[in-house]
Design a protein around this motif. Structure first.
Motif, mmCIF file in Angstrom:
data_model
loop_
_atom_site.group_PDB
_atom_site.id
_atom_site.type_symbol
_atom_site.label_atom_id
_atom_site.label_comp_id
_atom_site.label_asym_id
_atom_site.label_seq_id
_atom_site.Cartn_x
_atom_site.Cartn_y
_atom_site.Cartn_z
ATOM 1 N N SER A 104 0.797 -1.236 0.000
ATOM 2 C CA SER A 104 0.000 0.000 0.000
ATOM 3 C C SER A 104 0.825 1.279 0.000
ATOM 4 O O SER A 104 0.318 2.348 -0.308
ATOM 5 C CB SER A 104 -0.972 -0.008 1.179
ATOM 6 O OG SER A 104 -0.257 0.081 2.388
ATOM 7 N N TYR A 105 2.132 1.198 0.346
ATOM 8 C CA TYR A 105 2.969 2.407 0.451
ATOM 9 C C TYR A 105 3.878 2.601 -0.758
ATOM 10 O O TYR A 105 4.631 3.574 -0.827
ATOM 11 C CB TYR A 105 3.861 2.292 1.708
ATOM 12 C CG TYR A 105 4.603 0.972 1.735
ATOM 13 C CD1 TYR A 105 5.783 0.809 1.041
ATOM 14 C CD2 TYR A 105 4.069 -0.141 2.393
ATOM 15 C CE1 TYR A 105 6.432 -0.408 1.010
ATOM 16 C CE2 TYR A 105 4.707 -1.362 2.366
ATOM 17 C CZ TYR A 105 5.886 -1.480 1.671
ATOM 18 O OH TYR A 105 6.508 -2.701 1.621
ATOM 19 N N GLY A 133 -1.093 5.414 11.416
ATOM 20 C CA GLY A 133 -1.813 4.693 12.466
ATOM 21 C C GLY A 133 -0.928 3.821 13.337
ATOM 22 O O GLY A 133 -1.434 3.184 14.265
ATOM 23 N N GLU A 134 0.396 3.772 13.103
ATOM 24 C CA GLU A 134 1.270 2.906 13.921
ATOM 25 C C GLU A 134 1.346 3.460 15.348
ATOM 26 O O GLU A 134 1.872 4.547 15.575
ATOM 27 C CB GLU A 134 2.678 2.817 13.315
ATOM 28 C CG GLU A 134 3.559 1.801 14.042
ATOM 29 C CD GLU A 134 5.027 1.875 13.622
ATOM 30 O OE1 GLU A 134 5.545 0.873 13.113
ATOM 31 O OE2 GLU A 134 5.659 2.936 13.818
ATOM 32 N N SER A 180 6.953 8.131 4.479
ATOM 33 C CA SER A 180 6.489 9.367 3.829
ATOM 34 C C SER A 180 5.511 8.959 2.730
ATOM 35 O O SER A 180 5.766 7.998 1.996
ATOM 36 C CB SER A 180 7.659 10.180 3.272
ATOM 37 O OG SER A 180 8.161 9.612 2.103
ATOM 38 N N ALA A 181 4.391 9.670 2.648
ATOM 39 C CA ALA A 181 3.331 9.283 1.697
ATOM 40 C C ALA A 181 3.774 9.552 0.270
ATOM 41 O O ALA A 181 4.384 10.578 -0.008
ATOM 42 C CB ALA A 181 2.077 10.081 2.004
ATOM 43 N N ARG A 182 3.489 8.609 -0.628
ATOM 44 C CA ARG A 182 3.769 8.799 -2.049
ATOM 45 C C ARG A 182 2.433 8.856 -2.767
ATOM 46 O O ARG A 182 1.637 7.898 -2.693
ATOM 47 C CB ARG A 182 4.645 7.662 -2.601
ATOM 48 C CG ARG A 182 5.925 7.457 -1.885
ATOM 49 C CD ARG A 182 6.839 8.683 -1.871
ATOM 50 N NE ARG A 182 7.328 9.039 -3.185
ATOM 51 C CZ ARG A 182 7.112 10.227 -3.767
ATOM 52 N NH1 ARG A 182 6.419 11.161 -3.146
ATOM 53 N NH2 ARG A 182 7.573 10.475 -4.961
ATOM 54 N N SER A 226 -1.350 6.652 0.822
ATOM 55 C CA SER A 226 -1.357 8.128 0.796
ATOM 56 C C SER A 226 -2.747 8.666 1.118
ATOM 57 O O SER A 226 -2.910 9.840 1.423
ATOM 58 C CB SER A 226 -0.874 8.655 -0.554
ATOM 59 O OG SER A 226 -1.819 8.358 -1.559
ATOM 60 N N LYS A 227 -3.751 7.766 1.056
ATOM 61 C CA LYS A 227 -5.117 8.206 1.406
ATOM 62 C C LYS A 227 -5.363 8.032 2.909
ATOM 63 O O LYS A 227 -6.400 8.420 3.426
ATOM 64 C CB LYS A 227 -6.147 7.396 0.612
ATOM 65 C CG LYS A 227 -6.027 7.670 -0.887
ATOM 66 C CD LYS A 227 -7.060 6.920 -1.692
ATOM 67 C CE LYS A 227 -6.781 7.095 -3.168
ATOM 68 N NZ LYS A 227 -6.165 5.929 -3.795
ATOM 69 N N MET A 228 -4.412 7.377 3.609
ATOM 70 C CA MET A 228 -4.567 7.203 5.065
ATOM 71 C C MET A 228 -3.990 8.432 5.773
ATOM 72 O O MET A 228 -3.091 9.090 5.227
ATOM 73 C CB MET A 228 -3.790 5.958 5.537
ATOM 74 C CG MET A 228 -4.218 4.674 4.873
ATOM 75 S SD MET A 228 -3.081 3.317 5.358
ATOM 76 C CE MET A 228 -3.592 2.035 4.224
#
Ligand code: SF4
Length: 417
Positions: free
Chosen positions: A146-147, A291-292, A318-320, A326-328
């Motif tokens: 997912s990342y 959320g970790e 880091s969101a990509r 990246s939607k979380m």
């Protein structure tokens, strides 16, 4: 002769791609430039795994723009792992942006002609050293963790033909190459007809010659018992596996879309160590995934203490853009990510040092890679960095070294004459 300057970001796969870029340019009479300032052609082979790499490339484009004002004939090309939105952002800054798969178009662009379309893995690379070769055996990935941006930038997983890989390796071994790295985003899901990854390893192991085989990165879900047995029986496959776990918590693994549990990962490590007791293990970890919680991070610490990794590549999440994660909500602060990174590095340095101390007094084989100041630097079969005194004409050779000391990230020794 025109000169090119090539800047590579990211993983070994990108380094290997750059060897193909250099190959195609030198075939077209370009020579390497030692500096960006003296180049007629500037190429950036980019990595999109982290935002920081993209930011650094943005910084490089400012230098390129200044050089182009001084000499408008300079051409700039961007390739590698580039997301669509970054392509739009970089559009004005480069003369050409091509996917790595379209590399065969490069000579056409340089000469203003249309070029023949050939798969980029068929382009002959210019290997960076005369003793180590990176051989991509698959490219792309179907896993959609997912990342991760790789499935979006490199596309679906494709395996090269086994025959072609074997031919490339045979020719390298004839030229005295000592270390063969098999590369793929999910290297152990390789398949060419009836030949799977264990079979390919066996075929490479049967090539006559004195050389080591390494591979990266395997996915835990595709690490079969057949593969473990093949490695155990192969003299040339080295005692080192990079086995990305990414988190020590089942709920986070699920959110990451990693299709295994902690129990499955630990069982796999147990089976590997039972068959190959000397196996050194490294891993990849992301700290501060959306959320970790502290408790979930502590599960990662627990895993590190239990497995006692030799090395780990720890990244702060880091969101990509474009990925599922990246939607979380990216709700772990930067400061907390830094803290988790430091805590984990501390745990790792203790286990790594303890593992390294086991080598003291042993006499082991080392492949020498380079000379730094008065020291030769090399790697053991278990991928430990080692330094010792010696002559630089030994670079690219196997030697025997007696281990005298251990540090968390390496060994010290003396050459056995
Ligand atoms: S396995 Fe997951 S992390 Fe690795 S390249 Fe594929 S999607 Fe990315």
């Amino acid at each position: 002769m025109p000169k090119y300057f090539l800047k590579t970001y990211g993983c070994q796969m990108n380094k290997s791609d750059s060897e193909r870029i250099a190959g195609i340019l030198e075939e077209n009479n370009y020579k390497p430039a030692s500096d960006m300032k003296e180049a007629d052609l500037i190429l950036i082979n980019s990595c999109s795994i982290r935002q920081s790499a993209i930011d650094r490339i943005w910084g490089q484009t400012k230098i390129i723009s200044k050089l182009k004002i001084q000499n408008p004939k300079i051409k700039a090309v961007l390739t590698g792992c580039v997301l669509k939105k970054d392509k739009r952002k970089f559009k004005e800054r480069f003369d050409l942006i091509i996917d790595i798969k379209e590399l065969s178009k490069l000579p056409g662009f340089l000469k203003n002609k249309t070029s023949i379309n050939k798969h980029y893995l068929k382009i002959k690379p210019k290997y960076e050293t005369s003793f180590r070769a990176y051989i991509p055996i698959t490219t792309g990935c179907n896993n959609f963790c997912s990342y991760c941006v790789v499935p979006y930038t490199r596309g679906k997983e494709v395996s090269r033909q086994a025959k072609e890989i074997i031919c490339e390796i045979e020719s390298l071994i004839k030229r005295n190459y000592k270390e063969i790295w098999l590369l793929g985003e999910n290297v152990n899901s390789f398949r060419s007809g009836k030949i799977d990854f264990p079979k390919l390893l066996e075929m490479i192991n049967n090539i006559p010659g004195n050389f080591w085989i390494r591979f990266t990165s395997p996915h835990p879900k595709d690490f079969s018992n057949k593969l473990i047995n093949t490695i155990a029986q192969s003299k040339k496959a080295t005692e080192y596996i990079h086995l990305p776990v990414q988190s020590g918590d089942d709920k986070i693994l699920k959110k990451m879309k990693r299709p295994y549990t902690l129990k499955m990962y630990k069982d796999l490590v147990k089976r590997i160590r039972k068959s190959i007791p000397k196996m050194a293990l490294s891993t990849d970890i992301i700290v501060g995934f959306p959320g970790e919680t502290i408790k979930q991070f502590e599960n990662t610490i627990k895993l590190f203490k239990e497995i006692k990794f030799d090395m780990a590549y720890i990244s702060q999440y880091s969101a990509r853009l474009g990925t599922l994660s990246s939607k979380m909500e990216d709700n772990v602060s930067h400061k907390e990510k830094e803290r988790r990174d430091l805590v984990l590095t501390k745990v790792l340095s203790k286990t790594a040092l303890k593992n390294n101390k086991e080598y003291i007094g042993k006499k082991i084989e080392v492949l020498i890679e380079q000379k730094k100041k008065t020291f030769l630097m090399g790697k053991t079969r278990s991928y430990k960095s080692i330094r010792f005194k010696g002559n630089k004409n030994l670079i690219g050779k196997f030697v025997k070294v007696k281990i005298l000391g251990a540090l968390p990230w390496g060994l010290k020794g003396e050459l056995i004459k």
